[in-house]
Design a protein around this motif. Structure first.
Motif, PDB file in Angstrom:
ATOM      1  N   SER A 167       0.833  -1.209   0.000  1.00 21.52           N
ATOM      2  CA  SER A 167       0.000   0.000   0.000  1.00 21.52           C
ATOM      3  C   SER A 167       0.863   1.252   0.000  1.00 21.52           C
ATOM      4  N   ILE A 176      -7.344   0.362  -0.822  1.00 23.95           N
ATOM      5  CA  ILE A 176      -7.210   1.756  -0.420  1.00 23.95           C
ATOM      6  C   ILE A 176      -8.123   2.612  -1.276  1.00 23.95           C
ATOM      7  N   PHE A 186      -8.875  10.552  -5.853  1.00 24.70           N
ATOM      8  CA  PHE A 186      -7.631  10.336  -6.582  1.00 24.70           C
ATOM      9  C   PHE A 186      -7.651   8.936  -7.216  1.00 24.70           C
ATOM     10  N   PHE A 187      -7.669   7.910  -6.399  1.00 19.74           N
ATOM     11  CA  PHE A 187      -7.818   6.564  -6.946  1.00 19.74           C
ATOM     12  C   PHE A 187      -8.203   5.580  -5.856  1.00 19.74           C
ATOM     13  N   LEU A 212      -8.973   6.581  -1.927  1.00 17.96           N
ATOM     14  CA  LEU A 212      -8.747   7.998  -1.650  1.00 17.96           C
ATOM     15  C   LEU A 212      -9.996   8.721  -2.144  1.00 17.96           C
ATOM     16  N   PHE A 223      -7.216   1.501  -4.891  1.00 15.67           N
ATOM     17  CA  PHE A 223      -6.122   0.594  -5.201  1.00 15.67           C
ATOM     18  C   PHE A 223      -6.369  -0.738  -4.513  1.00 15.67           C
ATOM     19  N   SER A 280       2.229   1.965  -3.469  1.00 11.90           N
ATOM     20  CA  SER A 280       1.260   2.524  -4.400  1.00 11.90           C
ATOM     21  C   SER A 280       0.964   3.994  -4.079  1.00 11.90           C
ATOM     22  N   LEU A 281       0.827   4.299  -2.784  1.00 15.72           N
ATOM     23  CA  LEU A 281       0.527   5.680  -2.396  1.00 15.72           C
ATOM     24  C   LEU A 281       1.719   6.602  -2.657  1.00 15.72           C
TER      25      LEU A 281
END
Lengths: 159, 198
Positions: free
Chosen positions: A54, B45, B56-57, B47, B59, A57-58
């Motif tokens: 994670s 995740i 934003f995206f 956002l 994931f 990716s962030l």
């Protein structure tokens, strides 16, 4: 378009050595390297309780967003980012416009020390990735992919 | 741009779910997340804004099994669908290996679908990709709604190249994994082809 990223044992060991040394020399908690698309390449330090996938990716999203801002300001890139928390701090450095070097550290270290050590590590990493790219572009690469058959791909979905 | 790691024996690929606002991109990911075994998935995740619109995206990393001793791992991303988030959409397309276009079947969203498809083509071109060449599938979502347009109409408006297409009701999971399987197959086939040519 960027060329495909490929990692071999030889270069991985070199990268891992740089990353592990950086953990020690910068008194860092964790150091990791991510490509600009968010794939984790290497990590060292106290990664056990950390969701590195994670984070990778962030981090890449963050670098992409900052790069977008840079272009709007007619800057090439903002190569360095620093985020300060109450306990943990994170230093993000773009290396050779190709990969991202992330250092997480706490009060046992300092921003000055981290920046100093990151600078040297960046030069070394840049050289390694430069060499890796040359190797990837040589003709006899990716043998595993050419061996894949349609049946192999179908078998993935036989559940 | 896939990432082949010979050391950990992994093939990593990036998939992006594209489409107009509220078409169900995040819903697709949520269903995949809920139905994937814990050992085969990472954290999802999102956002998102406070109203749960993607900012934003999203994931989601998943693992699909092995090919010739290599673990195949896919990073699933969604883009924000709302028109004014275009700058973010461009960023997420960087390094993409395959695209899923999620169309909203409702007749009143037809124009939004077409606009989003054109936007996808433009943004891909900016990254040096052609929508006609990249692995690409279309999902017609929300088939259960009364105002859903006939498939033939959607096909005419959105699928000129005759790419693989799937009907779906993502909220219930219908068609979600069919779409995912189709795109992963195309991506792996393209990888194999691409490496052979070089």
């Amino acid at each position: 378009m960027n060329p495909q990223m490929v990692m071999y044992e030889e270069e991985f060991n070199q990268i891992q050595a740089v990353v592990e040394r950086l953990v020690k020399e910068a008194n860092a908690k964790v150091v990791f390297i991510v490509d600009k698309n968010g794939q984790l390449i290497a990590a060292a330090g106290d990664t056990e309780n950390l969701d590195t996938t994670s984070l990778a990716s962030l981090t890449a999203g963050n670098i992409a967003a900052t790069g977008g801002m840079a272009r709007l300001l007619r800057e090439n890139e903002f190569a360095t980012q620093y985020h300060e928390g109450e306990k943990a701090n994170i230093h993000i450095q773009l290396v050779g416009n190709r990969v991202i070097l992330v250092v997480i550290f706490d009060a046992r270290s300092s921003l000055g020390l981290v920046r100093l050590r990151v600078r040297r590590a960046s030069d070394e990493l840049n050289a390694i990735f430069e060499a890796l790219l040359t190797k990837v572009q040589s003709p006899d690469r990716n043998d595993v992919l050419t061996e894949i058959t349609d049946a192999d791909i179908d078998n993935l979905f036989n559940d | 741009m896939s990432f082949i790691n010979y050391l950990s024996r992994e093939i990593n690929c990036k998939l992006v779910y594209y489409g107009p606002g509220l078409c169900g991109k995040t819903t697709n990911l949520q269903f995949i997340y809920n139905k994937t075994a814990p050992e085969a998935k990472g954290k999802m995740i999102s956002l998102a804004t406070e109203q749960e619109r993607t900012l934003f995206f999203d994931f989601l990393p998943i693992s699909l099994g092995e090919i010739r001793g290599f673990r195949t791992r896919f990073h699933l991303y969604t883009v924000p669908g709302q028109v004014f988030y275009d700058a973010s959409r461009k960023l997420i397309l960087k390094g993409v290996d395959g695209v899923i276009f999620v169309a909203d079947s409702q007749i009143e969203r037809m124009e939004a679908n077409i606009e989003s498809m054109e936007n996808l083509r433009t943004n891909l071109a900016e990254q040096g990709y052609s929508l006609d060449k990249i692995p690409f599938v279309i999902q017609y979502n929300k088939r259960d709604l009364p105002s859903a347009a006939p498939i033939e109409e959607l096909r005419q408006a959105l699928n000129a190249n005759n790419v693989p297409e799937y009907e779906a009701v993502a909220a219930k999971g219908d068609g979600v994994f069919d779409t995912l399987k189709a795109i992963t197959k195309l991506v792996l086939t393209e990888l194999k082809k691409g490496s052979g040519q070089q």
